[in-house]
Structures are given as structure tokens and as C-alpha cells.
Design a protein around this motif. Structure first.
Motif, PDB file in Angstrom:
ATOM      1  N   GLU A 487       0.818  -1.212   0.000  1.00  0.00           N
ATOM      2  CA  GLU A 487       0.000   0.000   0.000  1.00  0.00           C
ATOM      3  C   GLU A 487       0.855   1.267   0.000  1.00  0.00           C
ATOM      4  O   GLU A 487       0.397   2.345  -0.387  1.00  0.00           O
ATOM      5  N   GLU A 488       2.108   1.123   0.425  1.00  0.00           N
ATOM      6  CA  GLU A 488       3.049   2.248   0.406  1.00  0.00           C
ATOM      7  C   GLU A 488       3.727   2.371  -0.952  1.00  0.00           C
ATOM      8  O   GLU A 488       3.928   3.472  -1.460  1.00  0.00           O
ATOM      9  N   THR A 489       4.084   1.246  -1.544  1.00  0.00           N
ATOM     10  CA  THR A 489       4.925   1.270  -2.739  1.00  0.00           C
ATOM     11  C   THR A 489       4.154   1.228  -4.055  1.00  0.00           C
ATOM     12  O   THR A 489       4.560   1.870  -5.030  1.00  0.00           O
ATOM     13  N   VAL A 490       3.072   0.468  -4.113  1.00  0.00           N
ATOM     14  CA  VAL A 490       2.382   0.251  -5.388  1.00  0.00           C
ATOM     15  C   VAL A 490       1.878   1.541  -6.018  1.00  0.00           C
ATOM     16  O   VAL A 490       2.064   1.752  -7.230  1.00  0.00           O
ATOM     17  N   PRO A 491       1.238   2.458  -5.271  1.00  0.00           N
ATOM     18  CA  PRO A 491       0.814   3.706  -5.921  1.00  0.00           C
ATOM     19  C   PRO A 491       1.968   4.479  -6.547  1.00  0.00           C
ATOM     20  O   PRO A 491       1.826   5.049  -7.635  1.00  0.00           O
ATOM     21  N   ALA A 492       3.118   4.492  -5.860  1.00  0.00           N
ATOM     22  CA  ALA A 492       4.278   5.207  -6.405  1.00  0.00           C
ATOM     23  C   ALA A 492       4.796   4.524  -7.666  1.00  0.00           C
ATOM     24  O   ALA A 492       5.164   5.197  -8.647  1.00  0.00           O
ATOM     25  N   LEU A 493       4.823   3.188  -7.667  1.00  0.00           N
ATOM     26  CA  LEU A 493       5.285   2.463  -8.846  1.00  0.00           C
ATOM     27  C   LEU A 493       4.385   2.747 -10.053  1.00  0.00           C
ATOM     28  O   LEU A 493       4.874   3.013 -11.159  1.00  0.00           O
ATOM     29  N   ARG A 494       3.102   2.670  -9.832  1.00  0.00           N
ATOM     30  CA  ARG A 494       2.166   2.915 -10.941  1.00  0.00           C
ATOM     31  C   ARG A 494       2.265   4.353 -11.436  1.00  0.00           C
ATOM     32  O   ARG A 494       2.258   4.613 -12.641  1.00  0.00           O
ATOM     33  N   HIS A 495       2.368   5.278 -10.502  1.00  0.00           N
ATOM     34  CA  HIS A 495       2.471   6.694 -10.883  1.00  0.00           C
ATOM     35  C   HIS A 495       3.724   6.938 -11.728  1.00  0.00           C
ATOM     36  O   HIS A 495       3.664   7.601 -12.783  1.00  0.00           O
ATOM     37  N   ALA A 496       4.853   6.417 -11.259  1.00  0.00           N
ATOM     38  CA  ALA A 496       6.102   6.631 -11.975  1.00  0.00           C
ATOM     39  C   ALA A 496       6.067   5.982 -13.363  1.00  0.00           C
ATOM     40  O   ALA A 496       6.495   6.591 -14.355  1.00  0.00           O
ATOM     41  N   MET A 497       5.525   4.765 -13.438  1.00  0.00           N
ATOM     42  CA  MET A 497       5.466   4.086 -14.724  1.00  0.00           C
ATOM     43  C   MET A 497       4.580   4.846 -15.708  1.00  0.00           C
ATOM     44  O   MET A 497       4.932   5.004 -16.895  1.00  0.00           O
TER      45      MET A 497
END
Length: 506
Positions: A487-497
Motif C-alpha cells: 500500500e506504500e509502494t504500489v501507488p508510487a510504482l504505478r504513478h512513476a510508470m
């Protein structure tokens, strides 16, 4: 009683140990700082007659002066270059040594001269050339006051101490750096402790990651008699924090310290844990040193090339392009309609950045040459220690490079790496990036010494108005994909991609 026998590094004499020794004595131990022949004023000598063997004999003499039959335990402490004569002496007097302490130093190997541990890569190359030409009897001049940083971080050393260090510095006989260390192997049975200085770029976490890569050569570091400590200071803790150093030495002598986890013990290492996103399975298409993950449908398509960090030992298995994190990123790119590519490069040691840069350039051309790839729409995405490799692409970004991204990167050389004059310095290169978009995933709980390089990059990018987008993972650690909560990392990964994809398709 414990007897600490301490040996200083290049250009320095027994004087650097004064405050640490006083604290050891106050704690009930004995402490002896070894004056090295030809370096310390107490033992003058003609440089031509001084080599590593000379200093090994200096340390042996100090060992033999201790009456171990009365129950005294000898702890040898080697800082910087000093670990070489310490290990040479311990190998010949192994039965008399209770423990060896490696103080912010490498681990010397049989047949390898101390020159291999000189941090300044350019200087190391020049000295190697002089040695090949037969120039082995001169001296290496000590650094000026503003040059000590080329030999290690001066973090924590106050101005007065740095002035004194400079004033008392002595030329280093070349023979001490060029003469190979000769070991019988007896020293392998002696317990040892590594004291790492985080301000100089070394940390227990970094060593554990190297262990986790699975290189058999590092397995000895996980033995029960091997411990580690970490100090939040630069390369000269005997000057910056002598009380803390004395405490660590006393604890090391007692067998205390952090023990590294063997590979395969309990949970898998971080780099082999599952990627946090549930993505469609997609087979890899291996093309030489590159693996492609190609979505269904017509092409050609833009491609995202993922560049692993390092250094990664040459013996590490599986190879980086097969790690779950890299494969996960590539499949995430494919899920967004891009071609994801992973690769292996030759960053096996800090001295390998030139080779790694050439490997990456060749791999990128291999990707661009594939008929399924739109050669004019490429993004490069770097990780960790691979961050330094962004410098070439920032300095002269080709027209086909539509975006550069980086996850928890190192963006300036660390002090101990000896790369002050190197071109691999993204915090400087960003000034030349022009309109190239840069997407940076920043770990909020990054190690301080690594976070400082990121902040230097961000500051430089802001000053030159670079097109930088920072995607923060506030509670993320280095390698957050497999370490921290989804929940901490997945939003950032999707946003960056999606930012990268937008730059590729816009």
C-alpha cells in the motif's frame, strides 16, 4: 587484560590514536599504537628500504613484546592501509591473536598489494603504471588539507584536527603500496570484526546485500566468529569520534557485534522476494545479454530498458536481469503497452563503471535494433548503484531517449569510491540534460549517505530548471519494492510508470 595494538593508514603515524588509546586505557585495557618505519618520525628510514614487509615486521615486534602467557589477549586494529601489515603479522602470529579489527578498510588478499585498496582510481592507475616502469623506490606525497577527501570522507573531523592531521602527515614509501601481501592462510582461523564508517559509504546493510547476492567468496563473512559494527561518521573515527570508537573496540574484543545472515537462512534475500504487483505472466524473449517482455499486438512499440544497480559480484546467481524486481518492472511496462527490457552489465566492482557503461550502451542498441521496438522512443530506468550510470545519458541525451527514470538511485560517488574526478557524477551532469524528462522515485527512509546524493541531484536539477519529477515513497527503504508494504509502494510504482509511458507516447 586486553592489549590493543593499533596501526594507522597511509601518511599517518601513531599520533592519530592518542585519544582512542587514552579511553581504552581508562577502561582497563592496554593500548599500543605502532610507529611504522619510514612514516612515523619515531622510526625514520630511507624510503627505498621500506616496503610492506617492513611494516609487517614492525607489527610483529609489537605482538612479540606482549606476554600472552600471563593471560593478556591481543586485539590487532588496522585502519585503512594499516590493515595490510596487520593481516600480514596476524598470519605469522595467528596463535597469539585473539581478534583482528578491520577499521573502515577492505579485506586484503594473498598476493595483492595495498595499491588495490587506494580509493582514488586515477591515482591507483598512475601508480600501477609507475610500478610497471620499475619506479618502486619513491614516495607518495601526503595530501594537502583540502585533499584528504580523496582518501576518504572527513565527515566529523573538526578543522583543528584536520590541520593537525595535515601538519603531521608524512610521505608514504611506494614499496608499502606496491609490494604484494603474502599469506599462508593461518589468519583465516583468527576471529575478526569489521567496523564500518557510514559517512564514508560503508554500512552493514550494504555488506548484507553483497552476501545475499550469493557470491561464494563472501560466505566467510557469515561465520559465527565474524562480527560487524557501524559508526555514523567519516573515514577517520579516531579523530571524529574517539570515545565511540573506543567503545566499539572494547565490544568487538568481547565478541559482540552484528552477525551477517547466511544466504538461504530464513526468508529469501530482499532482491529475490516477489514483486508487489500481481501482473499477467509474460514470457521472456532472450536476445543476447537482453531479455525482452513483449505485449501482444502489433508493433513497433516504445521500450523501457531497466538497468540494475550494483556492484553485483560476478558469481551472483541468479543474474540481475532475472531478479523478480527487474522482471516485475518489465512486465509492468508491458502491461502499459510498452516493451520491457532487462539486461546484465559488468558492474562487479566500484572500478567497473566504465565497463558497465559500455555494456549498457551496447544493450540499448540491441533493444533499438529489434523490429518490434520503436527505436525513436526509448526510456532508460536505473536502480541503486546503477544511478551513477545515468551521467552519460544526462550529459548528451540522444534524440530517441524520451525519458530517464531512477528508483532509489545513488546520484553522486560516495567518498570511499575514489571517483571524485570521474564523469559518473549525475548531480553534476543534470545541468546538461536540457529538455530530457527525469522521473525520480525517492525513498523516504534511505540511508543518510545515499539520501545526500539524491538531495544534491534534486538541488542541482532545480537550479538549472531540469524537467525533474520526484515521486516520493515516504516510508520506503532502499529496495522498497520487496521490503515495504504494497500500500506504500504500489501507488508510487504505478504513478512513476505512467509518467514514463506518457513521455514515451506523448
Amino acid at each position: 587484560m586486553r592489549v590493543f595494538i593499533m596501526v594507522a593508514g597511509v601518511f599517518t603515524g601513531a599520533h592519530v590514536w592518542q585519544e582512542t588509546a587514552a579511553r581504552l586505557v581508562a577502561a582497563g585495557s592496554a593500548a599500543h599504537a605502532v610507529p611504522l618505519t619510514g612514516v612515523d618520525p619515531a622510526r625514520p628510514a630511507t624510503p627505498a628500504h621500506v616496503g610492506l614487509e617492513t611494516h609487517i615486521e614492525d607489527v610483529i615486534a609489537a605482538i612479540d613484546a606482549v606476554d600472552v602467557t600471563s593471560g593478556q589477549e591481543i586485539v590487532l586494529v588496522g585502519h585503512d592501509y594499516g590493515i595490510h601489515p596487520v593481516i600480514g603479522a596476524a598470519d605469522r602470529r595467528a596463535e597469539r591473536i585473539a581478534r583482528v579489527v578491520y577499521l573502515d578498510s577492505g579485506i586484503p588478499q594473498n598476493g595483492v598489494p595495498a595499491l588495490a585498496a587506494v580509493p582514488d582510481q586515477a591515482l591507483r592507475a598512475r601508480l600501477a603504471e609507475r610500478a610497471e616502469a620499475g619506479e618502486r623506490e619513491g614516495v607518495l606525497a601526503p595530501p594537502a588539507q583540502d585533499e584528504w577527501g580523496r582518501w576518504g570522507s572527513t565527515d566529523g573531523v573538526d578543522g583543528a584536527s584536520l590541520e593537525r592531521l595535515t601538519a603531521l602527515a608524512a610521505p608514504q614509501p611506494l614499496g608499502t603500496l606496491l609490494q604484494p601481501l603474502r599469506l599462508t592462510g593461518a589468519v583465516a582461523a583468527v576471529p575478526f570484526t569489521g567496523v564500518l564508517c557510514a559517512g564514508n559509504g560503508a554500512s552493514i546493510g550494504l555488506v548484507q546485500r553483497l552476501i545475499d547476492f550469493g557470491d561464494p567468496a563472501l560466505a566467510a563473512l557469515t561465520q559465527p566468529q565474524v562480527t560487524f559494527f557501524e559508526l555514523p561518521t567519516g573515514h577517520w573515527p579516531m579523530l571524529s569520534c574517539p570515545a565511540a570508537l573506543a567503545d566499539v573496540l572494547l565490544r568487538a574484543a568481547a565478541g559482540e557485534g552484528h552477525r551477517l545472515r547466511p544466504v538461504g537462512d530464513d526468508a529469501p534475500p530482499a532482491h529475490l522476494r516477489p514483486f508487489p504487483l500481481d501482473l499477467p505472466e509474460l514470457p521472456r524473449d532472450r536476445q543476447g545479454q537482453v531479455d525482452l517482455y513483449v505485449p501482444d499486438g502489433d508493433g513497433p512499440r516504445p521500450a523501457v530498458v531497466f538497468v540494475h544497480g550494483g556492484p553485483v559480484p560476478a558469481g551472483a546467481r541468479p543474474r540481475p536481469r532475472e531478479w523478480p524486481t527487474l522482471v516485475g518492472y518489465a512486465r509492468l511496462a508491458a502491461a502499459e503497452g510498452m516493451i520491457g527490457a532487462t539486461l546484465d552489465h559488468g558492474l562487479h566492482d566500484i572500478a567497473d563503471y566504465e565497463r558497465a557503461a559500455a555494456d549498457i550502451a551496447a544493450s540499448v542498441e540491441l533493444v533499438r535494433a529489434d523490429a518490434r521496438v520503436d527505436a525513436d522512443r526509448i526510456a532508460l530506468w536505473f536502480f541503486s548503484g546503477g544511478g551513477l550510470l545515468t551521467a552519460d545519458w544526462l550529459t548528451q541525451p540522444p534524440a530517441w531517449l524520451r525519458c530517464l527514470a531512477a528508483s532509489y538511485p545513488i546520484l553522486a560517488p560516495l567518498p570511499a569510491w575514489g571517483m571524485a574526478g570521474s564523469r559518473f557524477h549525475p548531480a553534476r551532469a543534470v545541468e546538461e540534460a536540457g529538455p530530457l524528462p527525469v522521473v525520480l522515485l525517492r525513498a523516504g527512509r534511505e540511508a543518510p549517505e545515499l539520501a545526500a546524493t539524491v538531495e544534491a541531484f534534486v538541488t542541482a536539477a532545480e537550479k538549472c530548471a531540469a524537467r525533474l519529477e520526484v515521486v516520493d515513497v515516504p516510508n520506503g527503504h532502499h529496495g522498497f519494492e520487496t521490503l515495504d508494504a504494497p500500500e506504500e509502494t504500489v501507488p508510487a510504482l504505478r504513478h512513476a510508470m505512467r509518467s514514463v509511458v506518457a513521455h514515451l507516447t506523448g
